[in-house]
Design a protein around this motif. Structure first.
Motif, PDB file in Angstrom:
ATOM      1  N   PRO A   1      -0.366   5.083  -8.100  1.00 26.32           N
ATOM      2  CA  PRO A   1      -0.861   6.042  -9.101  1.00 26.32           C
ATOM      3  C   PRO A   1       0.252   6.804  -9.815  1.00 26.32           C
ATOM      4  CG  PRO A   1      -2.146   6.182  -7.082  1.00 26.32           C
ATOM      5  CD  PRO A   1      -0.945   5.341  -6.773  1.00 26.32           C
ATOM      6  N   GLY A   2       1.454   6.821  -9.228  1.00 24.09           N
ATOM      7  CA  GLY A   2       2.599   7.439  -9.885  1.00 24.09           C
ATOM      8  C   GLY A   2       3.268   6.509 -10.875  1.00 24.09           C
ATOM      9  N   ILE A   3       2.905   5.216 -10.828  1.00 19.01           N
ATOM     10  CA  ILE A   3       3.495   4.219 -11.713  1.00 19.01           C
ATOM     11  C   ILE A   3       2.624   3.976 -12.938  1.00 19.01           C
ATOM     12  CG2 ILE A   3       4.189   1.793 -11.894  1.00 19.01           C
ATOM     13  CD1 ILE A   3       4.953   1.931  -8.918  1.00 19.01           C
TER      14      ILE A   3
ATOM     15  N   ILE B   1      -3.239  -2.328  -3.668  1.00 17.44           N
ATOM     16  CA  ILE B   1      -3.081  -1.444  -4.830  1.00 17.44           C
ATOM     17  C   ILE B   1      -4.384  -0.710  -5.124  1.00 17.44           C
ATOM     18  CG2 ILE B   1      -2.648  -1.412  -7.327  1.00 17.44           C
ATOM     19  CD1 ILE B   1      -0.772  -3.852  -6.831  1.00 17.44           C
ATOM     20  N   VAL B   2      -5.488  -1.413  -5.096  1.00 17.20           N
ATOM     21  CA  VAL B   2      -6.794  -0.804  -5.357  1.00 17.20           C
ATOM     22  C   VAL B   2      -7.125   0.252  -4.308  1.00 17.20           C
ATOM     23  CG1 VAL B   2      -9.284  -1.276  -5.338  1.00 17.20           C
ATOM     24  CG2 VAL B   2      -7.741  -2.729  -6.686  1.00 17.20           C
TER      25      VAL B   2
ATOM     26  N   TYR C   1       0.828  -1.212   0.000  1.00 17.28           N
ATOM     27  CA  TYR C   1       0.000   0.000   0.000  1.00 17.28           C
ATOM     28  C   TYR C   1       0.863   1.263   0.000  1.00 17.28           C
ATOM     29  CZ  TYR C   1      -3.471   3.418   1.520  1.00 17.28           C
ATOM     30  OH  TYR C   1      -4.288   4.526   1.601  1.00 17.28           O
ATOM     31  N   GLU C   2       2.012   1.209   0.663  1.00 21.52           N
ATOM     32  CA  GLU C   2       2.879   2.390   0.777  1.00 21.52           C
ATOM     33  C   GLU C   2       3.496   2.818  -0.557  1.00 21.52           C
ATOM     34  OE1 GLU C   2       5.691   1.211   3.718  1.00 21.52           O
ATOM     35  OE2 GLU C   2       4.382   1.724   5.418  1.00 21.52           O
TER      36      GLU C   2
ATOM     37  N   ILE D   1      -6.042   8.062  -3.488  1.00 23.21           N
ATOM     38  CA  ILE D   1      -5.382   9.163  -4.199  1.00 23.21           C
ATOM     39  C   ILE D   1      -6.253   9.729  -5.314  1.00 23.21           C
ATOM     40  CG2 ILE D   1      -3.346   9.838  -5.539  1.00 23.21           C
ATOM     41  CD1 ILE D   1      -2.763   9.169  -2.590  1.00 23.21           C
ATOM     42  N   VAL D   2      -6.847   8.875  -6.143  1.00 18.33           N
ATOM     43  CA  VAL D   2      -7.575   9.368  -7.333  1.00 18.33           C
ATOM     44  C   VAL D   2      -9.077   9.097  -7.284  1.00 18.33           C
ATOM     45  CG1 VAL D   2      -5.521   9.141  -8.772  1.00 18.33           C
ATOM     46  CG2 VAL D   2      -7.157   7.263  -8.686  1.00 18.33           C
ATOM     47  N   ARG D   3      -9.543   8.493  -6.169  1.00 18.29           N
ATOM     48  CA  ARG D   3     -10.976   8.227  -5.975  1.00 18.29           C
ATOM     49  C   ARG D   3     -11.558   7.250  -6.999  1.00 18.29           C
ATOM     50  NH1 ARG D   3     -10.354   9.680  -1.025  1.00 18.29           N
ATOM     51  NH2 ARG D   3     -10.079  11.912  -0.679  1.00 18.29           N
TER      52      ARG D   3
END
Length: 387
Positions: free
Chosen positions: A85-87, A119-120, A80-81, A126-128
């Motif tokens: 979303p940056g990948i 991951i979900v 989770y850490e 972050i992006v809802r």
């Protein structure tokens, strides 16, 4: 992902030294052989080049985190850490492949499901929104490897296995894996400095891989996509430069590559695959029976083929392999004759001593790659054997 970073390429049993040599020749640093894998370091451009050019790699992994894990909470928290979303974008599909050898978790499926939840949940925070899981042909592949209490999370930069070169559009009953074919060719010492012959060519994989090695054509030049193309940091211009630079190293081949098969359907499939690979200038495929025709070319000849094993193509092994030995002795002086078979009993019926015998696998079948040195001007064969 700027600068050099550690990567790992997966390969087949016994191909680790060949893959390590390939990586060094391409310019990798800190190359270390493992078991069915080779670790190395390079930058993003080298990762692109490794996927494009390596002949004996199945996948190229980019490790992004290693941590200790003692329970499912540790697994979830560490995954989770990561900045998922940056990948990759939320619109991309993803799949998780887990390999475990630990007492912490009972099965790899649970690990994949727990990692998927992490991951979900990260995307939702972050992006809802959440990305979708797609087990077949996903945009993003994530690999999780747990050994004892050490977990490594990697991005699979290749996506589909690199044996899927993109040139083989038609196959026969028992096609040989392209990575296996390339590795076997390199094990036989094939370097494009003589004529090459496959007398039982099937769909033409040995012929095509032999031509690509001889001409130094990038192994995956016919492939349309890789998983790294779906990463947020994908640099299309850099990849294009890598392709252009690799193509500038293509060399001319001044000998001939010939394939025979007695089945009309096999000849047609091989010819279409050769055409699709844009190698028809170098490869000739003909409908001929190896046991009924003369040697196709005079002088030194490098031969490699994959005769029937009796697994899926029923034949009389004693008669068939006996005819192979007779044909070698009578028709093929001046030939380094290599073949691969999983039928070790059948090899005895060839009636010649091997000068090399190398353990390998064709899929799950334990096999032997064997060499017969048939000398010009003599029907004698070198009497030494290497196990």
């Amino acid at each position: 992902m700027a600068g050099n970073f550690k990567m790992m390429a997966k390969t087949l049993y016994g191909f680790e030294p060949i893959l390590a040599k390939e990586l060094r020749n391409l310019g990798a640093s800190n190359v270390e052989e493992g078991v069915r894998n080779v670790s190395f370091e390079g930058d993003t451009g080298f990762m692109y080049k490794a996927n494009l050019c390596l002949r004996t790699a199945l996948r190229v992994f980019r490790p992004i985190k290693t941590f200790r894990v003692f329970n499912e909470k540790d697994l979830y928290r560490h995954i989770y850490e990561l900045d998922w979303p940056g990948i990759f974008d939320v619109e991309k599909t993803f799949a998780i492949d887990s390999v475990t050898s630990t007492k912490v978790f009972d099965n790899s499926m649970f690990v994949s499901l727990k990692a998927k939840d992490a991951i979900v949940d990260k995307f939702r925070e972050i992006v809802r929104e959440r990305p979708n899981v797609k087990t077949q042909d996903p945009d993003i592949r994530i690999n999780i490897h747990i050994y004892n209490n050490t977990c490594t999370v990697s991005l699979d930069s290749s996506g589909n296995s690199l044996h899927q070169r993109g040139y083989r559009i038609l196959t026969n009953i028992a096609p040989i894996n392209e990575v296996l074919a390339a590795g076997l060719l390199l094990k036989t010492g094939w370097d494009g400095q003589s004529n090459f012959f496959d007398p039982m060519c099937g769909s033409g994989t040995f012929l095509i891989e032999a031509a690509m090695i001889a001409c130094n054509i990038p192994a995956n030049i016919n492939r349309e996509s890789y998983a790294f193309m779906h990463w947020k940091d994908y640099d299309a211009d850099l990849y294009s430069k890598i392709v252009d630079a690799s193509l500038k190293k293509v060399r001319e081949f001044n000998y001939k590559i010939i394939g025979y098969d007695k089945a009309p359907s096999a000849v047609r499939k091989a010819q279409e695959n050769v055409d699709h690979a844009n190698l028809s200038d170098y490869i000739t495929v003909e409908r001929k029976d190896f046991f009924r025709v003369d040697k196709p070319l005079e002088g030194k000849l490098h031969m490699l083929f994959n005769p029937p094993y009796g697994e899926r193509l029923p034949i009389d092994m004693e008669i068939f392999y006996g005819k192979i030995g007779d044909t070698f002795k009578q028709i093929y002086p001046g030939t380094d004759a290599w073949l691969i078979t999983s039928n070790l009993e059948a090899l005895k019926h060839i009636g010649l001593k091997t000068s090399k015998k190398i353990k390998t696998f064709n899929g799950k079948l334990e096999s032997r790659l064997v060499k017969y040195e048939i000398y010009e001007g003599s029907k004698k064969v070198k009497f030494s054997e290497e196990n």
